[in-house]
Design an enzyme around this catalytic site. Structure first.
Site, PDB file in Angstrom:
ATOM      1  N   GLY A 106       5.075   0.989   0.614  1.00  0.00           N
ATOM      2  CA  GLY A 106       5.582   0.948  -0.415  1.00  0.00           C
ATOM      3  C   GLY A 106       5.084   2.113  -1.478  1.00  0.00           C
ATOM      4  N   SER A 135       0.920  -1.090  -0.120  1.00  0.00           N
ATOM      5  CA  SER A 135       0.035  -0.051   0.053  1.00  0.00           C
ATOM      6  C   SER A 135       0.909   1.193  -0.063  1.00  0.00           C
ATOM      7  CB  SER A 135      -0.889  -0.010   1.173  1.00  0.00           C
ATOM      8  OG  SER A 135       0.090   0.303   2.485  1.00  0.00           O
ATOM      9  N   LYS A 136       0.224   2.397   0.075  1.00  0.00           N
ATOM     10  CA  LYS A 136       1.163   3.547   0.066  1.00  0.00           C
ATOM     11  C   LYS A 136       2.167   3.764   1.367  1.00  0.00           C
ATOM     12  CE  LYS A 136      -0.769   7.506  -2.490  1.00  0.00           C
ATOM     13  NZ  LYS A 136      -1.338   6.797  -3.566  1.00  0.00           N
ATOM     14  N   ARG A 137       1.421   3.029   2.493  1.00  0.00           N
ATOM     15  CA  ARG A 137       2.134   3.181   3.718  1.00  0.00           C
ATOM     16  C   ARG A 137       3.458   2.294   3.815  1.00  0.00           C
ATOM     17  NH1 ARG A 137       2.422  -0.138   7.470  1.00  0.00           N
ATOM     18  NH2 ARG A 137       0.733  -1.408   6.501  1.00  0.00           N
TER      19      ARG A 137
END
Ligand code: GLU
Length: 486
Positions: free
Chosen positions: A261, A257-259
């Site tokens: 990667g 996810s954005k968190r």
């Protein structure tokens, strides 16, 4: 798999830029269609108009094209089963929903959001599986009239019979869902708009999709889709084959996810990853060609791709591996191709404006960096020294050429270089090595770092003598003189 001509679809709901997981799905869909000589269909699932915008739809189309995943049926190219944007097919879904109501497969549900929340709350307290409790399943005509008189609006729900749904997933094997955990689901909102489960199932049938290869996050929606096929009167042997691709995890083993990667393909494109590198790397996320090769061309992928070789366990995203593959793909480009890829990065970074003379110089310089960079966006910093109008040494490098030792190196270099007649890297190197290294006994690293900073402005540059050759004698002498004045 069935003997029918294969038709695979990629059906994103672009609520943002397409991400790594979407593209891995698209790539496998495409590769499977190409491998089997089948059709690759591209459909935009934009029934949620509050979240899917035209901008994201256009970006999705552009991303697929950029990656080289050309579709045979879909937006722009058309085809026999269009339109391929679900927002343009609303009358089709409405007609089917009406048919399901008439058949008794579906019913109107008048429960308000508050009432549904109260049911969920009670379920939470009683520790039972959450889901619709069937309140409106068998309303009498009077009850319906009373709800209508209250001004309530109805959604359309599909009736899930008691029992189970079993299907064979080509990657996971036989999968069974107990309907205790698949409650009657909403197919049409109160405003008449269809939900994903209805639209996806109807379109897969009407568009003749034979294989649904998609992310594992959609596995649990399959029994609902099968229920829609049943209501449509489709025989089980005519259902599409399902294959749910494993999750893509980050290095921390949580879903990527954005968190944990970077997920947006647009980001990779901006950084200077080549489409072949992205496709090569994503192909290895959950699939392997059967040996441990890591360099795969698109052609090889289409030759080798089979669903049997897709793993069922989650794949781990490894940025270092992607970078390594990108570096390999950059090195494999011809000079002309490398120039075509790099020029937009140089123009965007305002290193060049794109004139013929600039491009000619870029082409001379590119061989110096092709071996070194792993991403195209490294090129501007490495080549800007050749083009800057007001050359300045990088602030963090100035102190390295202002001490006495560095000044001596630069002074001597200036004197020696003035007498070089044939300005090429061989003669530059010869004169500097004999004067600085052999005569003064300096360590090459020390001598050449000072010169590198003075002529390119940075401690990091393409090979020094080649850089000096391209920069030209006058500019080199000028920059060394200016450095002596710092
Ligand atoms: N439109 C769905 C999504 O983007 C996927 C549809 C499907 O592959 O079944 O989540």
């Amino acid at each position: 798999m069935t003997a029918k001509k294969v038709k695979v679809r990629f059906a994103p709901s672009p609520t943002g830029d397409l991400h790594v997981g979407n593209i891995r799905t698209a790539l496998f869909d495409w590769a499977y269609a190409r491998h089997t000589g089948g059709t690759f269909l591209f459909r935009i699932e934009d029934t949620d108009t509050t979240r899917v915008t035209d901008e994201y739809i256009n970006a999705a189309i552009d991303t697929l094209k950029w990656l080289g995943l050309q579709w045979d049926e879909g937006p722009e190219v058309g085809g026999p089963n269009g339109p391929y944007l679900q927002s343009q097919r609303l009358d089709i879904y409405a007609e089917w929903a009406q048919k399901f109501l008439t058949q008794g497969d579906a019913y109107h549900c008048y429960c308000s959001p508050d009432e549904l929340e109260a049911v969920r709350e009670a379920q939470r307290k009683a520790n039972v599986a959450p889901g619709y409790n069937g309140h409106c399943r068998n309303l009498t005509a009077d009850q319906i009239a009373a709800f209508k008189a209250e001004g309530r609006e109805a959604v359309v729900r599909m009736r899930m019979p008691d029992g189970t749904t079993t299907f064979v997933d080509e990657i996971r094997g036989e999968v069974t869902f107990d309907h205790k955990f698949v409650p009657d689901f909403v197919m049409v909102r109160a405003d008449g708009s269809p939900l994903y489960t209805l639209a996806v199932a109807i379109d897969d049938v009407l568009m003749g999709v034979t294989h649904v290869l998609r992310g594992e996050d959609l596995l649990s929606s399959t029994p609902r889709q099968i229920r829609v096929y049943q209501a449509m009167g489709i025989k089980p042997e005519d259902y599409p084959v399902f294959a749910h691709l494993p999750f893509v995890m980050g290095q921390d083993n949580a879903k990527l996810s954005k968190r944990n990667g970077e997920v947006s393909i647009a980001w990779y494109r901006e950084q200077g990853y080549l489409p072949e590198a992205i496709c090569n790397y994503l192909a290895l996320l959950g699939w392997s060609p059967g040996d441990d090769r890591e360099n795969i061309s698109m052609k090889e992928l289409t030759e080798l791709f089979t669903v049997e070789k897709v793993h069922s366990s989650p794949a781990r995203f490894d940025m270092k591996k992607l970078e390594a593959i990108n570096g390999d793909k950059i090195r494999a480009l011809s000079l002309e191709e490398f120039a075509q890829w790099t020029l937009p990065f140089l123009i965007k970074a305002e290193v060049i404006s794109g004139t013929d003379s600039e491009i000619a110089l870029v082409k001379k310089a590119l061989p110096l960096i092709q071996e070194r960079i792993v991403k195209l966006d490294e090129a501007p910093a490495l080549l800007k020294f050749l083009f800057v109008a007001n050359f300045q040494v990088d602030a963090d490098a100035v102190s390295k050429i202002t001490d006495g030792a560095a000044k001596d190196i630069l002074k001597r270099s200036l004197k020696e270089l003035q007498s070089v007649d044939t300005w090429n890297h061989e003669s530059i190197e010869a004169v500097l090595r004999s004067s600085l290294i052999e005569e003064l006994g300096l360590k090459p690293r020390i001598a050449f770092t000072a010169l590198r900073i003075a002529t390119t402005g940075s401690t990091i540059s393409p090979p020094l003598f080649e850089s000096m050759e391209l920069l030209g004698k006058d500019a080199c002498l000028e920059r060394i003189s200016a450095a002596l004045a710092l």
